[in-house]
Design an enzyme around this catalytic site. Sequence first.
Site, PDB file in Angstrom:
ATOM      1  N   ARG A  95      78.674  39.880 -39.440  1.00  0.00           N
ATOM      2  CA  ARG A  95      79.370  39.283 -40.586  1.00  0.00           C
ATOM      3  C   ARG A  95      80.891  39.330 -40.428  1.00  0.00           C
ATOM      4  NH1 ARG A  95      76.459  41.805 -45.834  1.00  0.00           N
ATOM      5  NH2 ARG A  95      78.648  41.974 -46.452  1.00  0.00           N
ATOM      6  N   ARG A 116      86.803  46.563 -48.926  1.00  0.00           N
ATOM      7  CA  ARG A 116      85.604  46.479 -49.777  1.00  0.00           C
ATOM      8  C   ARG A 116      85.292  47.838 -50.409  1.00  0.00           C
ATOM      9  NH1 ARG A 116      81.867  44.229 -45.339  1.00  0.00           N
ATOM     10  NH2 ARG A 116      80.175  44.776 -46.751  1.00  0.00           N
ATOM     11  N   ARG A 171      78.950  43.638 -60.423  1.00  0.00           N
ATOM     12  CA  ARG A 171      79.925  44.397 -59.639  1.00  0.00           C
ATOM     13  C   ARG A 171      81.196  44.660 -60.420  1.00  0.00           C
ATOM     14  NH1 ARG A 171      78.304  42.802 -54.294  1.00  0.00           N
ATOM     15  NH2 ARG A 171      79.439  43.889 -52.660  1.00  0.00           N
ATOM     16  N   LYS A 225      71.727  48.887 -49.561  1.00  0.00           N
ATOM     17  CA  LYS A 225      71.074  48.138 -50.646  1.00  0.00           C
ATOM     18  C   LYS A 225      70.127  47.077 -50.069  1.00  0.00           C
ATOM     19  CE  LYS A 225      75.098  46.808 -52.333  1.00  0.00           C
ATOM     20  NZ  LYS A 225      75.992  47.463 -51.350  1.00  0.00           N
ATOM     21  N   ARG A 240      76.522  46.821 -38.140  1.00  0.00           N
ATOM     22  CA  ARG A 240      75.398  46.014 -38.653  1.00  0.00           C
ATOM     23  C   ARG A 240      75.289  44.680 -37.907  1.00  0.00           C
ATOM     24  NH1 ARG A 240      75.339  44.981 -44.764  1.00  0.00           N
ATOM     25  NH2 ARG A 240      77.549  44.832 -44.324  1.00  0.00           N
TER      26      ARG A 240
END
Length: 209
Positions: free
Chosen positions: A155, A166, A88, A13, A127
């Site tokens: 992160r 998640r 969400r 996203k 990431r």
Amino acid sequence: MRMILVGPPGAGKGTQASRLVETYRIPHISSGDLLRAAVKEGTPLGVEADKHMKLGHLVPDEAMIGMILERVAQKDCDKGFMLDGFPRTRPQAQALDDAMKAAGFEIDAVVLIEVPDALLVERAVGRRTDPVTGTIYHLKYNPPPADVVDRLVHRKDDTVEAVTTRIQKYHSETAPIIPYYLDKAILKRVDGVGDPDAITQRITAVLSS
Ligand code: AP5
């Protein structure tokens, strides 16, 4: 254009939003980025959000709805916006619709980026984000240049454990917004597997159809 990007963690996203805003010239509003900024600043919202985020849980609706509705009411959103990571949950989707209706607007499109669960953990764990430019890299799929490597951020919620939670939360709490937008006939499904440029083209194609 008032649009929403939906997809599981690591679907791409943020990667796609940073490309699409250049085409559509609308602000990119990432709920995760807003929360991470609040955590960094140590605001009351940030302190509360951090407890949920590091475990991979959702931040409570009351806090999220207030934060995002305040943001989309700002002047730079007059001609549209691209929401990434909000709504969400069903209550968040309903609250956004109510606010849009009250302001005389509606959401034009909801783009669902679909990626199989099996690919998501590797995407998120690999990431790295550049805090200076905001660029999103991946150690394998989009390796960072050597001169920025030392400043990249990994992160706290990009561990295997937190990403797995998640993904579970996505299926249990976020996936129910898909039929909500299907009923409104504004949901556009896009295959999120493949080269990021090809995915950008798929998204612009469904948005112009
Ligand atoms: P948030 O920051 O929104 O995280 P997320 O939705 O889990 O999404 P990600 O940022 O992990 O992934 P992405 O889809 O943007 O993928 P990206 O482009 O970076 O939320 C974080 C947390 O905040 C939540 O868990 C929750 O606690 C809280 N929160 C936020 N909003 C909330 C809300 N509305 N309500 C309640 N709580 C909320 O790509 C991922 C990686 O894959 C990158 O390394 C990238 O380089 C790579 N990649 C991208 N595209 C490709 C491709 N095509 N092929 C290969 N690799 C690719």
